[in-house]
Design an enzyme around this catalytic site. Structure first.
Site, PDB file in Angstrom:
ATOM      1  N   ASP A  98     -87.726 -12.662  -4.540  1.00  0.00           N
ATOM      2  CA  ASP A  98     -86.571 -13.107  -3.769  1.00  0.00           C
ATOM      3  C   ASP A  98     -87.091 -13.889  -2.556  1.00  0.00           C
ATOM      4  O   ASP A  98     -88.076 -13.488  -1.922  1.00  0.00           O
ATOM      5  CB  ASP A  98     -85.771 -11.879  -3.319  1.00  0.00           C
ATOM      6  CG  ASP A  98     -84.492 -12.258  -2.601  1.00  0.00           C
ATOM      7  OD1 ASP A  98     -83.460 -12.332  -3.276  1.00  0.00           O
ATOM      8  OD2 ASP A  98     -84.541 -12.470  -1.371  1.00  0.00           O
ATOM      9  N   GLU A 158     -81.053 -16.952  -4.808  1.00  0.00           N
ATOM     10  CA  GLU A 158     -82.475 -17.109  -4.472  1.00  0.00           C
ATOM     11  C   GLU A 158     -83.338 -16.073  -5.181  1.00  0.00           C
ATOM     12  O   GLU A 158     -84.498 -15.870  -4.817  1.00  0.00           O
ATOM     13  CB  GLU A 158     -82.680 -17.011  -2.949  1.00  0.00           C
ATOM     14  CG  GLU A 158     -82.428 -15.630  -2.344  1.00  0.00           C
ATOM     15  CD  GLU A 158     -80.973 -15.401  -1.960  1.00  0.00           C
ATOM     16  OE1 GLU A 158     -80.741 -14.570  -1.062  1.00  0.00           O
ATOM     17  OE2 GLU A 158     -80.073 -16.036  -2.530  1.00  0.00           O
TER      18      GLU A 158
END
Length: 574
Positions: free
Chosen positions: A446, A489
């Site tokens: 992430d 993301e």
């Protein structure tokens, strides 16, 4: 002035008559039948015109009004060379237009229309039966012509069998046994062998036929080739149907092109061989050769050859974009630099047709080679053209299929596999992992503080960060695994054959490389970013994919709590 409902209806049909797919189908029909055509809307506006040098010489003209759902929608004028074929060609044009206007927007219905059109055009009798209800849902015109039965005569499979095989003893023994074998082949996933049988027609006569059964989902498609008066022309038509049939299957492009080559070879003179040559992406050199009957060293020599004027029959045909007929290779200028290659293959004449896509671009060539100097007749020319057009359809279909697969399985921003595709691949890999007793690992990563990047620099820069991450990840992971985007993301990496220690090392290497990246923000500044990673593995454990991903997600959460920009491997609680 407000347009009338009638005007609006006609305008709608004008638009639908201008459908590129419809006009392409009409163009193909006109080319195949040497016909000229002029299509007008109901208000007289010219929508489409097709003519060629040959059709301009046509003397016979037929005009017909187009009616759809009781509304006049236009007119068709047809110029044909052979007046005996005028009505049949006009009927085909109107059927194509009618089919297009009734066509549903869904791809399933489009395929059904396409499939039915092919069955209607097939030169042999075909029935389409629901395998569950045993209802006869469709018979093509040739079926009615050969056997004399209409759909009302044989509404069910049982009705057909009673009519076709009136001898009850024969039906209860031979036909029942044959039906059971067909069911067994289907259960085993094997093709049903062709069967020679005699069918009683509606008028009481008997026809010997070659029966071929294929399954499309729950539907049984049966074709009957009449063997009673098989001629050379019918042989050629059967070859064409066989090639068309290949397009309806799930065969690969390689299998379809090889099938085209083989079927044409079986339908032409002894001593004749065929090839399909495909160009590379630059359309300047031959990249692939499908010519199983030509020597391997001949095929190998063709690969990489640049097309051009005087580069044999195929190289010249591909360069010019038109058919090239060489009757005697040893005396023809196009083959001057390739006579040794021709002698190697044992060929003395070559007739080559370019394979063109719907935009007119050259994709490759189809060619017939002969072991003696030879000139093609009209049937040969027709067959070459048909094979080239069919190859073009197969190639374009494959290209469309790849585009659809890419659209369905790829993340459009990063080009990585999307969430759906990733989990399909991971599930498959997990099964192999347990079957082969090898480890498998999953990494979830992430981007740290990605919202801050979006808020400070904007979403365009944020997108550039994600694309840079994807590119770097694919480079670092290489053939060790698969990188996918879960959403936002968050990214994930599938690492088959990697245990927890190995996967953690790979994730750490990736984290370090990503920390070195710099993404321009559109001004003089650059954007730096880091990632946090969670790693899990099925080392010595049989756990589900959901559990494996959940553990990696738990480890990612721990990495975030530990200050971000780090890799945490999941450890089972003590």
């Amino acid at each position: 002035m407000t347009p009338s409902l009638d005007t609006l209806c006609h305008s709608q049909f004008d638009c639908r008559l201008d459908n590129p797919t419809l006009l392409k189908a009409i163009t193909n029909l006109c080319e195949a039948t040497d016909s000229g055509l002029l299509l007008h809307s109901a208000n007289g506006t010219e929508i489409f015109r097709f003519s060629s040098l040959r059709t301009r010489q046509a003397q016979h003209q037929v005009t017909s009004i187009l009616v759809h759902h009781l509304e006049r929608i236009g007119t068709v004028k047809l110029n044909v060379i052979d007046p005996d074929k005028a009505d049949a060609i006009m009927m085909c044009v109107k059927q194509i237009i009618e089919s297009s206007l009734d066509q549903d927007v869904t791809s399933e219905n489009n395929e059904n229309h396409h499939f039915r059109d092919i069955l209607n055009a097939a030169p042999i009798a075909i029935s389409y039966i629901n395998g569950q209800t045993r209802n006869v849902e469709f018979i093509n015109p040739m079926f009615q012509e050969v056997f004399g039965y209409s759909l009302d005569d044989i509404p069910t499979m049982d009705d057909w069998l009673e009519r076709a095989y009136p001898d009850e003893s024969f039906r209860n023994n031979i036909i029942a046994s044959r039906s059971q074998k067909i069911a067994d082949y289907r259960t085993l996933g094997l093709p049903v062998p062709d069967i020679r049988t005699h069918v009683v027609c509606r008028d009481g006569s008997t026809r010997q036929v070659l029966q071929r059964v294929r399954w499309l989902g729950e539907h049984r498609v049966t074709s009957y080739m009449d063997l009673s008066a098989l001629s050379e022309t019918e042989n050629r038509m059967q070859t064409r149907y066989g090639m068309l049939e290949m397009l309806l299957t799930n065969a690969t492009l390689d299998e379809v092109l090889i099938s085209i080559v083989r079927r044409i070879e079986n339908n032409i003179n002894t001593g004749s061989r065929c090839s399909v040559l495909l160009l590379d992406k630059t359309h300047t050199s031959f990249e692939k050769s499908y010519a199983p009957s030509l020597p391997k060293n001949y095929n190998d020599a063709i690969i990489g050859v640049q097309i051009g004027l005087g580069v044999g029959s195929c190289g010249t045909a591909a360069y010019l974009g038109k058919r090239v007929i060489v009757e005697d290779i040893m005396t023809n200028e196009y083959w001057r630099d390739f006579t040794a290659l021709a002698q190697l293959a044992g060929v003395q004449s070559c007739w080559s047709q370019p394979i063109l896509n719907s935009a007119g671009d050259v994709l490759g060539t189809f060619a017939i080679y002969n072991d003696t100097p030879s000139s093609p007749n009209n049937d040969d020319i027709d067959l070459i053209g048909f094979a080239a057009r069919l190859a073009a359809i197969a190639i374009e279909n494959r290209s469309t299929q790849l585009d659809l697969e890419n659209w369905a399985f790829s993340d459009h921003l990063t080009g990585l596999v999307n969430r759906r595709r990733f989990f399909e691949l991971a599930e498959r890999s997990l099964v192999e992992s347990y079957q082969q007793h090898i480890p498998m690992s999953v990494v979830i990563l992430d981007v740290d503080r990605f919202k801050k990047i979006n808020d400070q620099f904007g979403h365009i820069v944020g997108d550039n960060v994600l694309k840079a991450l994807a590119k770097c990840s694919k480079h670092v992971i290489g053939n060790q695994g698969v990188v996918g985007r879960l959403g936002g993301e968050e990214f994930t990496i599938l690492l088959p054959e990697s245990n927890l220690l190995q996967a953690t090392s790979i994730a750490e290497s990736l984290r370090q490389e990503l920390a070195k990246l710099s993404t321009p923000d559109g001004s003089e500044d650059i954007v730096k970013f880091t990632v946090s990673c969670g790693v899990s593995s099925n080392d010595d454990l049989e756990i589900s994919l959901d559990e494996l991903v959940s553990r990696a997600d738990h480890a990612l959460y721990q990495a975030k709590r530990n200050g971000r920009n780090c890799v945490i491997a999941y450890q089972q609680p003590e």
